[in-house]
Design a protein around this motif. Structure first.
Motif, PDB file in Angstrom:
ATOM      1  N   MET A  17       0.815  -1.217   0.000  1.00 62.02           N
ATOM      2  CA  MET A  17       0.000   0.000   0.000  1.00 62.02           C
ATOM      3  C   MET A  17       0.851   1.270   0.000  1.00 62.02           C
ATOM      4  SD  MET A  17      -2.928  -1.057  -0.603  1.00 62.02           S
ATOM      5  CE  MET A  17      -3.710   0.551  -0.704  1.00 62.02           C
ATOM      6  N   THR A  18       2.157   1.135   0.206  1.00 61.90           N
ATOM      7  CA  THR A  18       3.012   2.307  -0.001  1.00 61.90           C
ATOM      8  C   THR A  18       3.701   2.244  -1.358  1.00 61.90           C
ATOM      9  OG1 THR A  18       4.711   1.156   1.265  1.00 61.90           O
ATOM     10  CG2 THR A  18       3.480   2.843   2.414  1.00 61.90           C
ATOM     11  N   LEU A  19       4.141   1.024  -1.747  1.00 62.91           N
ATOM     12  CA  LEU A  19       4.923   0.922  -2.985  1.00 62.91           C
ATOM     13  C   LEU A  19       4.055   1.034  -4.234  1.00 62.91           C
ATOM     14  CD1 LEU A  19       7.421  -1.888  -1.961  1.00 62.91           C
ATOM     15  CD2 LEU A  19       7.980   0.488  -2.490  1.00 62.91           C
ATOM     16  N   MET A  20       2.857   0.414  -4.218  1.00 64.37           N
ATOM     17  CA  MET A  20       2.063   0.385  -5.454  1.00 64.37           C
ATOM     18  C   MET A  20       1.534   1.766  -5.869  1.00 64.37           C
ATOM     19  SD  MET A  20       2.597  -2.457  -6.739  1.00 64.37           S
ATOM     20  CE  MET A  20       1.628  -2.132  -8.207  1.00 64.37           C
ATOM     21  N   PRO A  21       1.001   2.572  -4.916  1.00 59.57           N
ATOM     22  CA  PRO A  21       0.560   3.903  -5.346  1.00 59.57           C
ATOM     23  C   PRO A  21       1.696   4.705  -5.974  1.00 59.57           C
ATOM     24  CG  PRO A  21      -0.257   3.431  -3.145  1.00 59.57           C
ATOM     25  CD  PRO A  21       0.690   2.322  -3.507  1.00 59.57           C
ATOM     26  N   ARG A  22       2.874   4.598  -5.388  1.00 61.06           N
ATOM     27  CA  ARG A  22       4.034   5.332  -5.900  1.00 61.06           C
ATOM     28  C   ARG A  22       4.394   4.836  -7.308  1.00 61.06           C
ATOM     29  NH1 ARG A  22       7.279   8.826  -6.076  1.00 61.06           N
ATOM     30  NH2 ARG A  22       9.523   8.666  -6.332  1.00 61.06           N
ATOM     31  N   LEU A  23       4.399   3.513  -7.463  1.00 60.86           N
ATOM     32  CA  LEU A  23       4.749   2.930  -8.755  1.00 60.86           C
ATOM     33  C   LEU A  23       3.759   3.352  -9.843  1.00 60.86           C
ATOM     34  CD1 LEU A  23       6.787   0.984 -10.018  1.00 60.86           C
ATOM     35  CD2 LEU A  23       5.301  -0.878  -9.390  1.00 60.86           C
ATOM     36  N   LEU A  24       2.470   3.292  -9.501  1.00 61.68           N
ATOM     37  CA  LEU A  24       1.450   3.636 -10.499  1.00 61.68           C
ATOM     38  C   LEU A  24       1.530   5.114 -10.870  1.00 61.68           C
ATOM     39  CD1 LEU A  24      -1.286   1.455  -8.862  1.00 61.68           C
ATOM     40  CD2 LEU A  24      -0.532   1.205 -11.240  1.00 61.68           C
ATOM     41  N   GLN A  25       1.838   5.939  -9.872  1.00 54.94           N
ATOM     42  CA  GLN A  25       1.969   7.370 -10.167  1.00 54.94           C
ATOM     43  C   GLN A  25       3.165   7.619 -11.080  1.00 54.94           C
ATOM     44  OE1 GLN A  25       2.730   9.845  -6.758  1.00 54.94           O
ATOM     45  NE2 GLN A  25       3.034  11.648  -8.080  1.00 54.94           N
ATOM     46  N   LEU A  26       4.287   6.944 -10.793  1.00 53.33           N
ATOM     47  CA  LEU A  26       5.482   7.114 -11.635  1.00 53.33           C
ATOM     48  C   LEU A  26       5.210   6.641 -13.065  1.00 53.33           C
ATOM     49  CD1 LEU A  26       8.298   5.935  -9.192  1.00 53.33           C
ATOM     50  CD2 LEU A  26       7.998   8.248 -10.105  1.00 53.33           C
ATOM     51  N   LEU A  27       4.456   5.554 -13.205  1.00 50.48           N
ATOM     52  CA  LEU A  27       4.120   5.065 -14.551  1.00 50.48           C
ATOM     53  C   LEU A  27       3.327   6.122 -15.312  1.00 50.48           C
ATOM     54  CD1 LEU A  27       3.088   1.329 -13.953  1.00 50.48           C
ATOM     55  CD2 LEU A  27       5.014   2.123 -15.332  1.00 50.48           C
ATOM     56  N   ARG A  28       2.348   6.708 -14.641  1.00 48.91           N
ATOM     57  CA  ARG A  28       1.542   7.754 -15.288  1.00 48.91           C
ATOM     58  C   ARG A  28       2.421   8.930 -15.696  1.00 48.91           C
ATOM     59  NH1 ARG A  28      -2.430   6.111 -11.620  1.00 48.91           N
ATOM     60  NH2 ARG A  28      -1.715   7.575 -10.039  1.00 48.91           N
ATOM     61  N   GLU A  48      -7.001  -9.474   1.907  1.00 44.90           N
ATOM     62  CA  GLU A  48      -8.206  -9.362   1.098  1.00 44.90           C
ATOM     63  C   GLU A  48      -8.752  -7.931   1.034  1.00 44.90           C
ATOM     64  OE1 GLU A  48     -12.124 -11.793   1.540  1.00 44.90           O
ATOM     65  OE2 GLU A  48     -10.405 -13.161   1.603  1.00 44.90           O
ATOM     66  N   ASP A  49      -8.661  -7.230   2.168  1.00 45.90           N
ATOM     67  CA  ASP A  49      -9.207  -5.872   2.221  1.00 45.90           C
ATOM     68  C   ASP A  49      -8.461  -4.914   1.299  1.00 45.90           C
ATOM     69  OD1 ASP A  49     -10.901  -6.806   4.078  1.00 45.90           O
ATOM     70  OD2 ASP A  49      -9.954  -5.822   5.812  1.00 45.90           O
ATOM     71  N   ASP A  50      -7.211  -5.245   1.026  1.00 44.55           N
ATOM     72  CA  ASP A  50      -6.408  -4.322   0.219  1.00 44.55           C
ATOM     73  C   ASP A  50      -6.612  -4.518  -1.280  1.00 44.55           C
ATOM     74  OD1 ASP A  50      -5.387  -3.149   2.440  1.00 44.55           O
ATOM     75  OD2 ASP A  50      -3.496  -4.280   2.436  1.00 44.55           O
ATOM     76  N   VAL A  51      -7.152  -5.689  -1.655  1.00 43.80           N
ATOM     77  CA  VAL A  51      -7.291  -5.979  -3.089  1.00 43.80           C
ATOM     78  C   VAL A  51      -8.145  -4.925  -3.809  1.00 43.80           C
ATOM     79  CG1 VAL A  51      -8.157  -7.634  -4.779  1.00 43.80           C
ATOM     80  CG2 VAL A  51      -6.822  -8.436  -2.833  1.00 43.80           C
ATOM     81  N   PRO A  52      -9.353  -4.611  -3.286  1.00 41.71           N
ATOM     82  CA  PRO A  52     -10.137  -3.573  -3.978  1.00 41.71           C
ATOM     83  C   PRO A  52      -9.427  -2.232  -4.026  1.00 41.71           C
ATOM     84  CG  PRO A  52     -11.375  -4.509  -2.108  1.00 41.71           C
ATOM     85  CD  PRO A  52     -10.059  -5.182  -2.125  1.00 41.71           C
ATOM     86  N   LYS A  53      -8.662  -1.946  -3.000  1.00 43.39           N
ATOM     87  CA  LYS A  53      -7.935  -0.664  -2.989  1.00 43.39           C
ATOM     88  C   LYS A  53      -6.902  -0.622  -4.117  1.00 43.39           C
ATOM     89  CE  LYS A  53      -8.232  -0.354   2.034  1.00 43.39           C
ATOM     90  NZ  LYS A  53      -7.423  -0.599   3.232  1.00 43.39           N
ATOM     91  N   LEU A  54      -6.217  -1.743  -4.305  1.00 39.00           N
ATOM     92  CA  LEU A  54      -5.213  -1.784  -5.379  1.00 39.00           C
ATOM     93  C   LEU A  54      -5.884  -1.675  -6.750  1.00 39.00           C
ATOM     94  CD1 LEU A  54      -2.736  -4.542  -4.095  1.00 39.00           C
ATOM     95  CD2 LEU A  54      -2.341  -2.084  -4.242  1.00 39.00           C
ATOM     96  N   LEU A  55      -7.018  -2.367  -6.895  1.00 37.65           N
ATOM     97  CA  LEU A  55      -7.743  -2.297  -8.180  1.00 37.65           C
ATOM     98  C   LEU A  55      -8.218  -0.867  -8.435  1.00 37.65           C
ATOM     99  CD1 LEU A  55      -9.816  -5.621  -8.000  1.00 37.65           C
ATOM    100  CD2 LEU A  55      -7.623  -5.213  -9.147  1.00 37.65           C
ATOM    101  N   GLU A  56      -8.656  -0.227  -7.363  1.00 39.29           N
ATOM    102  CA  GLU A  56      -9.108   1.161  -7.439  1.00 39.29           C
ATOM    103  C   GLU A  56      -7.976   2.076  -7.929  1.00 39.29           C
ATOM    104  OE1 GLU A  56     -11.883   4.345  -6.659  1.00 39.29           O
ATOM    105  OE2 GLU A  56     -12.143   2.187  -6.803  1.00 39.29           O
ATOM    106  N   LEU A  57      -6.770   1.763  -7.459  1.00 41.98           N
ATOM    107  CA  LEU A  57      -5.597   2.579  -7.838  1.00 41.98           C
ATOM    108  C   LEU A  57      -5.211   2.396  -9.309  1.00 41.98           C
ATOM    109  CD1 LEU A  57      -3.322   1.944  -4.732  1.00 41.98           C
ATOM    110  CD2 LEU A  57      -4.114   4.187  -5.511  1.00 41.98           C
ATOM    111  N   GLY A  58      -5.693   1.299  -9.912  1.00 45.12           N
ATOM    112  CA  GLY A  58      -5.374   1.090 -11.322  1.00 45.12           C
ATOM    113  C   GLY A  58      -4.674  -0.223 -11.608  1.00 45.12           C
ATOM    114  N   VAL A  59      -4.495  -1.054 -10.585  1.00 45.34           N
ATOM    115  CA  VAL A  59      -3.937  -2.386 -10.816  1.00 45.34           C
ATOM    116  C   VAL A  59      -4.983  -3.216 -11.569  1.00 45.34           C
ATOM    117  CG1 VAL A  59      -3.226  -4.533  -9.661  1.00 45.34           C
ATOM    118  CG2 VAL A  59      -2.411  -2.310  -8.820  1.00 45.34           C
ATOM    119  N   ALA A  60      -4.549  -3.953 -12.590  1.00 49.64           N
ATOM    120  CA  ALA A  60      -5.506  -4.690 -13.413  1.00 49.64           C
ATOM    121  C   ALA A  60      -5.984  -5.958 -12.724  1.00 49.64           C
ATOM    122  CB  ALA A  60      -4.874  -5.036 -14.761  1.00 49.64           C
ATOM    123  N   LYS A  61      -5.106  -6.559 -11.921  1.00 45.27           N
ATOM    124  CA  LYS A  61      -5.467  -7.837 -11.307  1.00 45.27           C
ATOM    125  C   LYS A  61      -4.489  -8.157 -10.186  1.00 45.27           C
ATOM    126  CE  LYS A  61      -7.795 -11.871 -11.681  1.00 45.27           C
ATOM    127  NZ  LYS A  61      -9.254 -11.952 -11.494  1.00 45.27           N
TER     128      LYS A  61
END
Lengths: 139, 306
Positions: free
Chosen positions: A70-81, A98-111
């Protein structure tokens, strides 16, 4: 273009050093006809984004077992953009509560693929995903 | 579709370079792409890093990147691997062994696997190199698995061939058999921190002593300790840019032979060639006429035949 092998960058970010899972996935994708660029362990988000850019990847697979998703993925997705790589599909594999999965999908993770996901499921997901992701940058 | 991409390439957009490399590696629109490239002001120094699998090409390439950057030269790496003939897939792990330079625009690293294996890759290499050179990189490192004959084709496309050998990899006869020593401009004895390096060096020097003419420099290097990396770059830099040499007739003849070998690899699987072979086998065309026809196919075929 439609029959060209898809290019997938696989990497681990952060400090977790468990690379067995990602290597198994790398091999399965290779055997399924993908071009897999294995970028390895202990990558910074910046280094991963540079690899995705230079390798002209269609997909980026990140393995995370450290709990830092939850710290690394938002940063990674922002850098990609920021790098103009929004067309690249992002997959996360590893131990994700399990609770974090929807959050990651919300951020733009495909799966998100959890532990024990059959390799065939990962292959099938990539094969069935739309292939015209490049349309936005190629035109 | 292509024009905006080429325009972005001219604006030095790395993503455009990356995308064009993908197209050319697949043999798509190669001629249109090459026609649209800006001419390079200054030729790049193209260096092939070759050697048997496991000799440490990627690790050494990683060290060379740092050394080249220390001299303020920009550097692009094309790391080539064969793709599986069964699945068409490829596992490209070279990048893993090179340190990342995420903030340095003077470093570009690209992994490549060509459909159709090593021969097809060799067929696409001239265009791939032209793309990277046209983008403005000053040094291009081309990493390929040394497989003997295939290297002769690569040699024609580069300025300097660095052959990597290591202690305890077969005897001198193996290297001789593969014809590896002949293509080398510089021989780097890698993993020089390992025992057995004295013996390996003696074997290489003995093998080189058998050949007439000038012999390439032999250097001890180690990616682990950093030994010899600076000297290796000096040796590479001291050599002339062979691609630019225009005086030596033998060089032109040799290049022609090597380009012919590349074209053979590209043409032999094409429908016109297989049709010709069928007509020759069934006696519909005489051997001499078939040779002429084959020569025509070779000279007409675009080098980047898919």
């Amino acid at each position: 273009m439609s029959n060209a092998p898809l290019r997938v960058v696989l990497a681990k970010v952060g400090l977790d050093g468990h690379d067995r899972g990602i290597k198994v996935v790398a091999r399965a994708l290779r055997d399924a006809g993908f071009h897999v660029i294995y970028a390895g362990l202990w990558q910074t988000p910046e280094a991963v984004v540079r690899a995705v850019a230079d390798e002209d990847a269609d997909w980026l697979g990140i393995s995370l077992l450290s709990g830092a998703h939850m710290t690394l993925m938002p940063r990674l997705l922002q850098l990609l953009r920021e790098a103009g790589l929004s067309h690249v599909g992002v997959l996360v594999g590893g131990i994700i509560p399990e609770d974090d999965v929807p959050k990651l999908l919300e951020l733009g993770v495909a799966k998100v693929f959890g532990p024990g996901t059959p390799l065939d499921d990962i292959v099938a997901f990539l094969q069935q995903a739309p292939r015209d992701r490049h349309a936005s940058t190629a035109s | 579709m292509l024009a905006p991409l080429l325009e972005r390439f001219r604006q030095r957009d790395r993503l455009a370079l990356a995308r064009l490399l993908s197209l050319v590696a697949r043999g798509e629109q190669t001629e249109e792409i090459l026609a649209g490239l800006p001419t390079t002001a200054k030729p790049a120094r193209v260096v092939s890093i070759t050697g048997p699998g496991g000799v440490g090409k990627s690790s050494l390439t990683g060290k060379l990147i740092a050394e080249i950057r220390r001299h303020h030269l920009s550097v692009a790496v094309l790391a080539c691997d064969p793709q599986s003939p069964l699945s068409g897939g490829a596992l490209l792990g070279d990048r893993f062994r090179m340190p990342a330079h995420p903030d340095d625009d003077g470093v570009f690293i690209r992994s490549l696997a060509a459909a159709g294996g090593q021969g097809a890759l060799a067929a696409h290499l001239p265009a791939l190199l032209q793309l990277v050179e046209s983008f403005g990189f000053e040094v291009i490192l081309l990493e390929t698995v040394g497989a003997g004959q295939g290297d002769t084709a690569v040699r024609a496309l580069v300025d300097v061939v660095v052959l990597l050998l290591q202690p305890e990899t077969g005897d001198e006869l193996q290297w001789e058999k593969a014809g590896l020593l002949e293509v080398a401009d510089v021989i780097a004895l890698h993993k020089a921190d390992l025992p057995g390096i004295d013996r390996a060096e003696a074997q290489v020097l003995a093998a080189l002593g058998l050949s007439a003419g000038p012999t390439p420099p032999v250097l001890r290097v180690s990616s682990r300790t950093g030994q010899g990396i600076a000297d290796l770059w000096q040796a590479i830099r001291a050599l002339p840019l062979r691609r630019g040499l225009r005086r030596d007739a033998d060089e032109l003849f040799r290049l022609t032979r090597e380009w012919l070998a590349v074209r053979f690899a590209a043409v032999r699987a094409t429908p016109p060639c297989t049709a010709l072979l069928d007509r020759w086998r069934t006696g519909q065309v005489r051997t001499e006429a078939a040779v002429r026809e084959l020569l025509r196919l070779l000279s007409d075929s675009p080098l980047d035949h898919d």
